[in-house]
Design a protein around this motif. Structure first.
Motif, mmCIF file in Angstrom:
data_model
loop_
_atom_site.group_PDB
_atom_site.id
_atom_site.type_symbol
_atom_site.label_atom_id
_atom_site.label_comp_id
_atom_site.label_asym_id
_atom_site.label_seq_id
_atom_site.Cartn_x
_atom_site.Cartn_y
_atom_site.Cartn_z
ATOM 1 N N GLN A 59 11.163 -3.511 -12.998
ATOM 2 C CA GLN A 59 9.728 -3.445 -13.260
ATOM 3 C C GLN A 59 9.066 -4.683 -12.681
ATOM 4 O O GLN A 59 9.604 -5.789 -12.751
ATOM 5 N N PRO A 110 1.106 -2.072 -12.082
ATOM 6 C CA PRO A 110 2.521 -1.974 -12.431
ATOM 7 C C PRO A 110 3.303 -1.249 -11.334
ATOM 8 O O PRO A 110 2.852 -0.232 -10.805
ATOM 9 N N ARG A 112 7.497 -0.319 -9.705
ATOM 10 C CA ARG A 112 8.899 -0.106 -10.044
ATOM 11 C C ARG A 112 9.723 -0.147 -8.767
ATOM 12 O O ARG A 112 9.304 0.360 -7.733
ATOM 13 N N ALA A 130 4.566 2.463 -10.962
ATOM 14 C CA ALA A 130 5.448 2.704 -12.116
ATOM 15 C C ALA A 130 5.130 4.022 -12.780
ATOM 16 O O ALA A 130 4.079 4.553 -12.685
#
Length: 130
Positions: A59, A110, A112, A130
């Protein structure tokens, strides 16, 4: 935009082994519990030089980015631009990477970790939303 063929160099074996298994591994200083980028050779916190490789959550948060446009090809087409980013991993270190399929970019987005697996060379890290 093509990034070329990536090859491991002995110092990066653990990183590329993790990438091949779709896992982001980074360095960690166990004495002071500090997470570090894969390319560091010593801990800036305690000065330790015996770092271990540890699995990251994958993350991250977008810190900043730039768009790189490749030169036109001989057939008058232009390759798709590459979005290069600086991301902050949930564990703390900052990494330079590419973004893949990410639109409407904004600071704090965000992300990933994902891995591309080319036919030739090592798997490599990209970040997606994400």
């Amino acid at each position: 935009m093509d990034i070329g063929v990536l090859r491991r160099d002995g110092r990066t074996d653990a990183f590329f082994d993790g990438a091949a298994a779709d896992q982001l591994v980074i360095k960690r200083c166990e004495p002071c519990d500090r997470w570090l980028a894969p390319d560091v050779s010593g801990c800036p916190g305690c000065g330790g030089e015996e770092l271990t490789w540890a699995r990251s959550s994958g993350q991250a948060t977008l810190v900043t980015w730039t768009v790189v446009h490749g030169p036109p090809r001989g057939d008058d087409t232009t390759p798709a631009p590459a979005v290069l980013a600086l991301v902050e991993l949930a564990e703390g270190p900052w990494l330079h990477s590419r973004l893949d399929g990410v639109g409407d970019l904004h600071e704090g987005m965000p992300l990933r970790a994902h891995f591309e697996h080319p036919e030739e060379g090592e798997a490599y890290l990209v970040f997606r939303t994400a």
